[in-house]
Design an enzyme around this catalytic site. Structure first.
Site, PDB file in Angstrom:
ATOM      1  N   VAL A  58       0.863  -1.186   0.000  1.00  9.77           N
ATOM      2  CA  VAL A  58       0.000   0.000   0.000  1.00  9.77           C
ATOM      3  C   VAL A  58       0.900   1.237   0.000  1.00  9.77           C
ATOM      4  O   VAL A  58       1.913   1.286   0.715  1.00  9.77           O
ATOM      5  CB  VAL A  58      -0.951  -0.010   1.230  1.00  9.77           C
ATOM      6  CG1 VAL A  58      -1.712   1.306   1.355  1.00  9.77           C
ATOM      7  CG2 VAL A  58      -1.932  -1.174   1.118  1.00  9.77           C
ATOM      8  N   ARG A  80      -2.814   2.532   6.846  1.00  6.29           N
ATOM      9  CA  ARG A  80      -3.705   2.561   8.022  1.00  6.29           C
ATOM     10  C   ARG A  80      -5.074   3.121   7.681  1.00  6.29           C
ATOM     11  O   ARG A  80      -5.707   3.784   8.486  1.00  6.29           O
ATOM     12  CB  ARG A  80      -3.091   3.350   9.190  1.00  6.29           C
ATOM     13  CG  ARG A  80      -1.913   2.688   9.889  1.00  6.29           C
ATOM     14  CD  ARG A  80      -2.044   1.204  10.143  1.00  6.29           C
ATOM     15  NE  ARG A  80      -2.895   0.743  11.209  1.00  6.29           N
ATOM     16  CZ  ARG A  80      -2.509   0.552  12.464  1.00  6.29           C
ATOM     17  NH1 ARG A  80      -1.282   0.813  12.825  1.00  6.29           N
ATOM     18  NH2 ARG A  80      -3.345   0.086  13.359  1.00  6.29           N
ATOM     19  N   GLY A 135      -7.170   0.931   5.880  1.00  6.84           N
ATOM     20  CA  GLY A 135      -7.939  -0.276   5.569  1.00  6.84           C
ATOM     21  C   GLY A 135      -7.799  -0.785   4.143  1.00  6.84           C
ATOM     22  O   GLY A 135      -8.549  -1.664   3.727  1.00  6.84           O
ATOM     23  N   ARG A 139      -6.523  -4.400   4.031  1.00 13.16           N
ATOM     24  CA  ARG A 139      -7.637  -5.246   4.498  1.00 13.16           C
ATOM     25  C   ARG A 139      -8.646  -5.461   3.360  1.00 13.16           C
ATOM     26  O   ARG A 139      -9.077  -6.581   3.103  1.00 13.16           O
ATOM     27  CB  ARG A 139      -8.313  -4.580   5.702  1.00 13.16           C
ATOM     28  CG  ARG A 139      -9.403  -5.422   6.332  1.00 13.16           C
ATOM     29  CD  ARG A 139     -10.106  -4.697   7.467  1.00 13.16           C
ATOM     30  NE  ARG A 139      -9.219  -4.311   8.549  1.00 13.16           N
ATOM     31  CZ  ARG A 139      -8.712  -5.152   9.459  1.00 13.16           C
ATOM     32  NH1 ARG A 139      -9.014  -6.433   9.389  1.00 13.16           N
ATOM     33  NH2 ARG A 139      -7.910  -4.714  10.409  1.00 13.16           N
ATOM     34  N   GLU A 171       4.751 -15.617   3.024  1.00 18.43           N
ATOM     35  CA  GLU A 171       5.966 -15.367   3.806  1.00 18.43           C
ATOM     36  C   GLU A 171       6.038 -13.887   4.122  1.00 18.43           C
ATOM     37  O   GLU A 171       5.594 -13.062   3.319  1.00 18.43           O
ATOM     38  CB  GLU A 171       7.227 -15.736   3.008  1.00 18.43           C
ATOM     39  CG  GLU A 171       7.480 -17.205   2.894  1.00 18.43           C
ATOM     40  CD  GLU A 171       7.353 -17.664   1.454  1.00 18.43           C
ATOM     41  OE1 GLU A 171       7.365 -16.797   0.557  1.00 18.43           O
ATOM     42  OE2 GLU A 171       7.216 -18.872   1.232  1.00 18.43           O
ATOM     43  N   ASN A 209       8.835  -7.454   9.985  1.00 19.47           N
ATOM     44  CA  ASN A 209       7.695  -6.713   9.424  1.00 19.47           C
ATOM     45  C   ASN A 209       6.447  -6.883  10.303  1.00 19.47           C
ATOM     46  O   ASN A 209       5.504  -7.611   9.969  1.00 19.47           O
ATOM     47  CB  ASN A 209       7.434  -7.174   7.994  1.00 19.47           C
ATOM     48  CG  ASN A 209       6.489  -6.245   7.259  1.00 19.47           C
ATOM     49  OD1 ASN A 209       5.809  -5.428   7.873  1.00 19.47           O
ATOM     50  ND2 ASN A 209       6.435  -6.371   5.948  1.00 19.47           N
ATOM     51  N   TYR A 267      -1.893  -9.882   8.835  1.00 19.38           N
ATOM     52  CA  TYR A 267      -2.206 -11.281   8.522  1.00 19.38           C
ATOM     53  C   TYR A 267      -2.807 -12.006   9.728  1.00 19.38           C
ATOM     54  O   TYR A 267      -3.729 -12.804   9.587  1.00 19.38           O
ATOM     55  CB  TYR A 267      -0.950 -12.011   8.029  1.00 19.38           C
ATOM     56  CG  TYR A 267      -0.344 -11.391   6.783  1.00 19.38           C
ATOM     57  CD1 TYR A 267      -1.156 -11.000   5.724  1.00 19.38           C
ATOM     58  CD2 TYR A 267       1.024 -11.184   6.673  1.00 19.38           C
ATOM     59  CE1 TYR A 267      -0.622 -10.424   4.585  1.00 19.38           C
ATOM     60  CE2 TYR A 267       1.582 -10.609   5.529  1.00 19.38           C
ATOM     61  CZ  TYR A 267       0.751 -10.231   4.495  1.00 19.38           C
ATOM     62  OH  TYR A 267       1.274  -9.667   3.369  1.00 19.38           O
TER      63      TYR A 267
HETATM   64  C1  LIG Z   1       1.604  -4.030   5.566  1.00 21.40           C
HETATM   65  C2  LIG Z   1       0.790  -3.076   4.714  1.00 21.40           C
HETATM   66  C3  LIG Z   1       0.430  -3.769   3.393  1.00 21.40           C
HETATM   67  C4  LIG Z   1      -0.502  -2.735   5.468  1.00 21.40           C
HETATM   68  O1  LIG Z   1      -1.326  -1.926   4.608  1.00 21.40           O
HETATM   69  P1  LIG Z   1      -2.429  -0.932   5.202  1.00 21.40           P
HETATM   70  O2  LIG Z   1      -3.344  -0.575   4.094  1.00 21.40           O
HETATM   71  O3  LIG Z   1      -1.765   0.165   5.917  1.00 21.40           O
HETATM   72  O4  LIG Z   1      -3.152  -1.880   6.253  1.00 21.40           O
HETATM   73  P2  LIG Z   1      -4.652  -1.693   6.796  1.00 21.40           P
HETATM   74  O5  LIG Z   1      -4.915  -0.236   7.010  1.00 21.40           O
HETATM   75  O6  LIG Z   1      -5.595  -2.433   5.923  1.00 21.40           O
HETATM   76  O7  LIG Z   1      -4.543  -2.397   8.217  1.00 21.40           O
HETATM   77  C5  LIG Z   1      -5.279  -3.561   8.542  1.00 21.40           C
HETATM   78  C6  LIG Z   1      -4.749  -4.091   9.869  1.00 21.40           C
HETATM   79  O8  LIG Z   1      -3.384  -4.499   9.750  1.00 21.40           O
HETATM   80  C7  LIG Z   1      -2.655  -4.169  10.952  1.00 21.40           C
HETATM   81  N1  LIG Z   1      -1.679  -3.120  10.675  1.00 21.40           N
HETATM   82  C8  LIG Z   1      -1.466  -2.482   9.488  1.00 21.40           C
HETATM   83  N2  LIG Z   1      -0.448  -1.598   9.607  1.00 21.40           N
HETATM   84  C9  LIG Z   1      -0.018  -1.687  10.897  1.00 21.40           C
HETATM   85  C10 LIG Z   1       1.007  -1.025  11.627  1.00 21.40           C
HETATM   86  N3  LIG Z   1       1.783  -0.086  11.052  1.00 21.40           N
HETATM   87  N4  LIG Z   1       1.188  -1.359  12.918  1.00 21.40           N
HETATM   88  C11 LIG Z   1       0.413  -2.306  13.508  1.00 21.40           C
HETATM   89  N5  LIG Z   1      -0.583  -2.956  12.871  1.00 21.40           N
HETATM   90  C12 LIG Z   1      -0.789  -2.664  11.573  1.00 21.40           C
HETATM   91  C13 LIG Z   1      -3.710  -3.693  11.922  1.00 21.40           C
HETATM   92  O9  LIG Z   1      -4.244  -4.820  12.569  1.00 21.40           O
HETATM   93  C14 LIG Z   1      -4.739  -3.071  10.970  1.00 21.40           C
HETATM   94  O10 LIG Z   1      -6.013  -2.961  11.533  1.00 21.40           O
HETATM   95  P3  LIG Z   1      -6.403  -1.615  12.355  1.00 21.40           P
HETATM   96  O11 LIG Z   1      -5.988  -0.448  11.505  1.00 21.40           O
HETATM   97  O12 LIG Z   1      -7.880  -1.757  12.521  1.00 21.40           O
HETATM   98  O13 LIG Z   1      -5.602  -1.682  13.627  1.00 21.40           O
HETATM   99  C15 LIG Z   1       1.543  -1.741   4.445  1.00 21.40           C
HETATM  100  O14 LIG Z   1       2.067  -1.252   5.657  1.00 21.40           O
HETATM  101  C16 LIG Z   1       2.666  -1.856   3.432  1.00 21.40           C
HETATM  102  O15 LIG Z   1       2.454  -1.733   2.219  1.00 21.40           O
HETATM  103  N6  LIG Z   1       3.897  -2.096   3.931  1.00 21.40           N
HETATM  104  C17 LIG Z   1       5.059  -2.235   3.042  1.00 21.40           C
HETATM  105  C18 LIG Z   1       4.959  -3.469   2.191  1.00 21.40           C
HETATM  106  C19 LIG Z   1       4.812  -4.720   3.040  1.00 21.40           C
HETATM  107  O16 LIG Z   1       5.469  -4.885   4.049  1.00 21.40           O
HETATM  108  N7  LIG Z   1       3.925  -5.638   2.574  1.00 21.40           N
HETATM  109  C20 LIG Z   1       3.726  -6.923   3.211  1.00 21.40           C
HETATM  110  C21 LIG Z   1       4.741  -7.884   2.723  1.00 21.40           C
HETATM  111  S1  LIG Z   1       4.565  -9.513   3.441  1.00 21.40           S
END
Ligand SMILES: CC(C)(COP(=O)(O)OP(=O)(O)OC[C@H]1O[C@@H](n2cnc3c(N)ncnc32)[C@H](O)[C@@H]1OP(=O)(O)O)[C@@H](O)C(=O)NCCC(=O)NCCS
Length: 151
Positions: free
Chosen positions: A74, A80, A82, A85, A104, A109, A116
């Site tokens: 994202v 943050r 959604g 999600r 994986e 991370n 997940y």
């Molecule tokens: C991991 C990633 C995909 C999450 O995307 P996002 O759109 O921000 O996530 P969401 O807003 O849908 O979050 C859903 C849930 O995930 C968890 N979550 C997401 N980011 C989080 C953070 N920084 N810290 C703690 N929990 C987190 C929470 O449980 C969250 O629910 P909540 O907001 O109700 O607490 C994003 O941070 C990203 O792109 N990171 C870099 C790439 C990466 O690491 N991808 C995964 C590779 S395995």
């Protein structure tokens, strides 16, 4: 915020997908690798748009009764909210015949692991030094379809 819309990825989105990969990962998928993945008959790639801006993407490989999540990213300005999600919900809606999903994730991370875990994935193993740039262990996670949803 304007509503996020999720579409199956098409070749016209490849350039933006590669750019998003570079923004999200230290070891991103290249445009060529993404192009191959989109052509694969087992590939499921979803793109999340905010207006005409690609803000998130998810890739999976589906080989029923199993699937593997290959990439979820994202845009840093849209985290943050959604979007990951929503991408996972859409992915799960499209793989109803799948019984087990694997992925994986880097050991460090924690945001992704929290994401997940909130979907019911649990650790099922460690792959030592699996990642490069930087070298790091992978936590392997799996999700099993609940008994009552199996037929
Ligand atoms: C991991 C990633 C995909 C999450 O995307 P996002 O759109 O921000 O996530 P969401 O807003 O849908 O979050 C859903 C849930 O995930 C968890 N979550 C997401 N980011 C989080 C953070 N920084 N810290 C703690 N929990 C987190 C929470 O449980 C969250 O629910 P909540 O907001 O109700 O607490 C994003 O941070 C990203 O792109 N990171 C870099 C790439 C990466 O690491 N991808 C995964 C590779 S395995």
């Amino acid at each position: 915020m304007e509503k996020i819309k999720i579409f199956p990825a098409v070749p016209a989105m490849l350039e933006d997908m590669a750019q998003l990969e570079r923004l999200c990962f230290s070891d991103p998928w290249s445009r060529a690798a993404l192009s191959d993945a989109l052509e694969s008959t087992c590939g499921l790639w979803l793109c999340a748009y905010h207006g005409d801006c690609l803000v998130g993407a998810l890739g999976a490989q589906v080989l029923e009764p199993e699937a593997e999540i290959l990439s979820v990213g994202v845009h840093p300005d849209f985290r943050r909210q959604g979007i990951a999600r929503q991408l996972l919900i859409e992915c799960f809606a499209r793989i109803r015949a799948v019984k087990t999903v694997y992925l994986e994730v880097r050991r460090s991370n924690f945001p992704a692991q929290a994401l997940y875990t909130s979907f019911g994935f649990a650790c099922c193993g460690i792959r030592k030094s699996y990642y490069e740039h930087p070298v790091e262990d992978a936590i392997m996670m799996s999700w099993n379809r609940p008994e009552e949803e199996l037929w």
